[in-house]
Design an enzyme around this catalytic site. Structure first.
Site, short mmCIF file in Angstrom:
data_model
loop_
_atom_site.label_atom_id
_atom_site.label_comp_id
_atom_site.label_asym_id
_atom_site.label_seq_id
_atom_site.Cartn_x
_atom_site.Cartn_y
_atom_site.Cartn_z
N GLU A 1 0.86 -1.19 0.00
CA GLU A 1 0.00 0.00 0.00
C GLU A 1 0.89 1.22 0.00
O GLU A 1 1.88 1.27 0.73
CB GLU A 1 -0.87 0.09 1.27
CG GLU A 1 -1.90 -0.98 1.45
CD GLU A 1 -2.70 -0.80 2.76
OE1 GLU A 1 -2.49 0.21 3.47
OE2 GLU A 1 -3.51 -1.68 3.06
N GLU B 1 -13.41 5.51 0.83
CA GLU B 1 -14.23 4.52 1.55
C GLU B 1 -14.88 5.19 2.77
O GLU B 1 -14.20 5.48 3.75
CB GLU B 1 -13.35 3.34 1.97
CG GLU B 1 -12.83 2.56 0.78
CD GLU B 1 -11.65 1.66 1.15
OE1 GLU B 1 -11.90 0.61 1.76
OE2 GLU B 1 -10.51 2.01 0.83
N LYS C 1 -14.68 3.86 6.72
CA LYS C 1 -13.46 3.70 7.52
C LYS C 1 -13.52 4.66 8.70
O LYS C 1 -13.78 5.85 8.51
CB LYS C 1 -12.22 3.97 6.67
CG LYS C 1 -11.93 2.85 5.69
CD LYS C 1 -10.72 3.17 4.87
CE LYS C 1 -9.51 2.39 5.33
NZ LYS C 1 -8.33 2.72 4.51
N GLU D 1 -8.59 9.01 6.54
CA GLU D 1 -8.88 7.58 6.34
C GLU D 1 -9.93 7.36 5.26
O GLU D 1 -9.93 6.35 4.57
CB GLU D 1 -9.37 6.96 7.66
CG GLU D 1 -8.25 6.65 8.61
CD GLU D 1 -7.22 5.71 7.99
OE1 GLU D 1 -7.60 4.62 7.56
OE2 GLU D 1 -6.04 6.09 7.91
#
Ligand SMILES: *[C@@H]1O[C@H](CO)[C@@H](O)[C@H](O)[C@H]1NC(C)=O
Ligand SMILES: *[C@@H]1O[C@H](CO)[C@@H](O)[C@H](O)[C@H]1NC(C)=O
Ligand SMILES: *[C@@H]1O[C@H](CO)[C@@H](O)[C@H](O)[C@H]1NC(C)=O
Ligand SMILES: *[C@@H]1O[C@H](CO)[C@@H](O)[C@H](O)[C@H]1NC(C)=O
Ligand SMILES: *[C@@H]1O[C@H](CO)[C@@H](O)[C@H](O)[C@H]1NC(C)=O
Ligand SMILES: *[C@@H]1O[C@H](CO)[C@@H](O)[C@H](O)[C@H]1NC(C)=O
Length: 459
Positions: free
Chosen positions: A261, A317, A320, A326
């Site tokens: 990542e 997202e 999260k 995040e």
């Protein structure tokens, strides 16, 4: 003899080209309740020319949809299955059967990753990690599958020291017990060490000492590691080399690295410096150019190495938890639209991109911050968050009691803003965030408008 040698060289080149092509991957994170379907996601990913896709599970619909595409797939054994698989070859065989053999080779599975960042939490699993990896590998071997590598993504917190890179060393609580056997396994199976590397996190935690340009691959002043004489032009290389030096100290100087990542968030809270579209586009574009360069650039400790790289993440997202960054690691918004223009093949010259919106938060905010109820929140949703905040710590909401200084006005919105601020001010240093599942947000303006002394965070 010469012909034989040539054949041998040719075939070994072919094998490595399967393993270590420099095509760029993306992480298919799915912690959102508003994301496009798997079918549409594959279409999008194909139109973007994404070369690899890393799943955080082994979702059968995805594995099926990926068949017949030329996308190299990385699939994952969930952390919850590791202990079971470590203890039974039959369990490993069953996992491989239903999550690999049912799809392979139509789906180009290239990596099976056992767990995700296991060494950053849940100590119970640690002793089972390498045994589970061995069992999965045994099972693949038993089916004569040799071009699927088994690994496990680690976070940078497996290192206890990273700077200068030559000081890189694994944490003492895992070095001998987990890292040594893990490296023996990876070396013996010619697999990759997967590391999640976020220059953004390293820079934002120390933005006074590290220049933003160095983190964004546009450093004009290079840094020398005086122990080795190696010269660094960017933070990512420093972080990667600290991992290489840590491996070397355990006797494994040659294990290849893959980046599980990396990326840069496109938005953040007021107290999160440098999270913006301008920096994210710069980071991602330059990262892609670096990793797809021909011949490969590698790092100062490993010039010329190919480093398979997965960008985080495909989508923003919204489910999260934690700080706002995040929820903003996506290349695409949750509706599938690109957040910034990007050519994932690295062929497009950087100069041909349109100018980016100016970055407004590259310097840390200094001043007071409060945590207040976010706009548009329904009063009915606030009461459980309010009682949670007030139940944390001693006296967090004492001033809200009848007759106390902040009791008036009697409104759940006001009381919740007080409670959120008071809770956050008390526990921010221990990692508390001003989020409350979307009910709260940071503000520079005192929510009480002066009528009561409401606790705040001072930056
Ligand atoms: C996959 O790649 C091969 C070789 O690069 C190419 O011949 C083939 O057409 C590609 N298939 C698809 C579905 O893109
Ligand atoms: C790592 O693998 C290489 C190549 O297979 C081998 O020569 C070397 O001895 C291994 N290193 C260790 C420490 O086992
Ligand atoms: C930043 O650099 C200064 C001076 O070299 C040092 O004293 C300080 O500890 C560094 N800060 C961090 C967070 O590393
Ligand atoms: C920094 O290092 C890079 C890569 O080694 C090199 O291309 C560049 O010329 C160096 N820049 C300076 C200012 O020394
Ligand atoms: C708020 O309440 C509504 C209805 O009770 C619920 O559907 C929704 O998910 C809640 N939102 C949050 C953020 O808790
Ligand atoms: C709670 O806070 C009050 C006032 O700050 C203090 O006197 C008391 O000792 C605290 N109680 C506990 C259990 O920490």
């Amino acid at each position: 003899m010469a012909a034989l040698l040539a054949t041998f060289l040719f075939s070994s080149l072919l094998v490595s080209s399967v393993d270590i092509s420099n095509k760029i991957g993306v992480n298919y994170g799915r912690r959102g309740d508003n994301l496009p379907s798997p079918y549409r996601s594959i279409e999008t990913v194909r139109s973007m020319n994404v070369g690899r896709m890393k799943l955080y599970d082994s979702d059968h619909e995805m594995l099926k949809l990926l068949s017949g595409t030329n996308i190299s797939v990385s699939t994952m054994v969930p952390n919850n299955d590791i202990i079971r698989i470590a203890s039974s070859q039959a369990a490993a065989e069953q996992w491989v059967q239903s999550n690999v053999l049912d799809f392979y080779p139509d789906t180009t599975i290239r990596f099976v990753l056992v767990g995700n960042e296991v060494l950053s939490h849940d100590q119970r699993i640690w002793p089972s990690l390498v045994p589970a990896m061995r069992r999965i590998k045994n099972s693949l071997n038993a089916h004569d599958i040799t071009n699927i590598k088994v690994s496990t993504p680690l976070a940078m917190d497996v290192l206890q020291s990273t700077f200068p890179p030559s000081s890189g060393e694994f944490r003492s609580d895992i070095k001998d017990t987990v890292m040594a056997p893990l490296l023996r396994f990876l070396n013996g199976t010619k697999s990759f060490l997967f590391i999640d590397v976020y220059p953004y996190l390293a820079w934002s935690a120390n933005s006074r000492n590290i220049s933003l340009d160095f983190a964004l691959f546009r450093g004009r002043a290079n840094q020398t590691d005086h122990n080795t004489g190696l010269v660094y032009s960017n933070l990512l290389d420093q972080m990667l080399d600290s991992v290489i030096f840590a491996m070397t100290k355990l006797g494994y100087p040659d294990i290849r690295i893959a980046i599980g990542e990396t990326g840069w968030p496109t938005a953040g809270d007021i107290d999160q410096v440098g999270a913006n579209i301008n920096n994210a586009a710069t980071y991602n574009r330059k990262l892609i150019q670096k990793m797809t360069a021909k011949p490969p650039l590698g790092t100062p400790a490993r010039p010329g190495a190919v480093i398979p790289t997965f960008i985080s993440s495909l989508y923003d997202e919204n489910q999260k938890p934690g700080p706002t960054t995040e929820r903003h690691w996506g290349l695409l918004r949750s509706n599938g639209m690109p957040i910034h223009d990007i050519d994932i093949t690295g062929k497009r010259p950087l100069s041909s991109y349109k100018p980016l919106p100016a970055a407004r938060n590259n310097v840390p905010y200094r001043g007071k911050l409060w945590c207040e109820v976010a706009p548009g929140v329904d009063a009915a949703n606030l009461s459980s968050a309010l009682s949670y905040a007030c139940s944390q710590g001693n006296q967090t909401c004492a001033a809200l009691n009848p007759g106390q200084r902040c009791y008036e006005p009697i409104s759940v919105f006001w009381h919740a803003s007080y409670a959120f601020s008071s809770y956050w001010a008390k526990f921010r240093k221990q990692g508390a965030t001003c989020y409350f599942n979307g009910l709260a947000r940071q503000t520079r303006n005192n929510p009480s408008r002066g009528h009561c002394n409401i606790p705040s965070v001072t930056l």
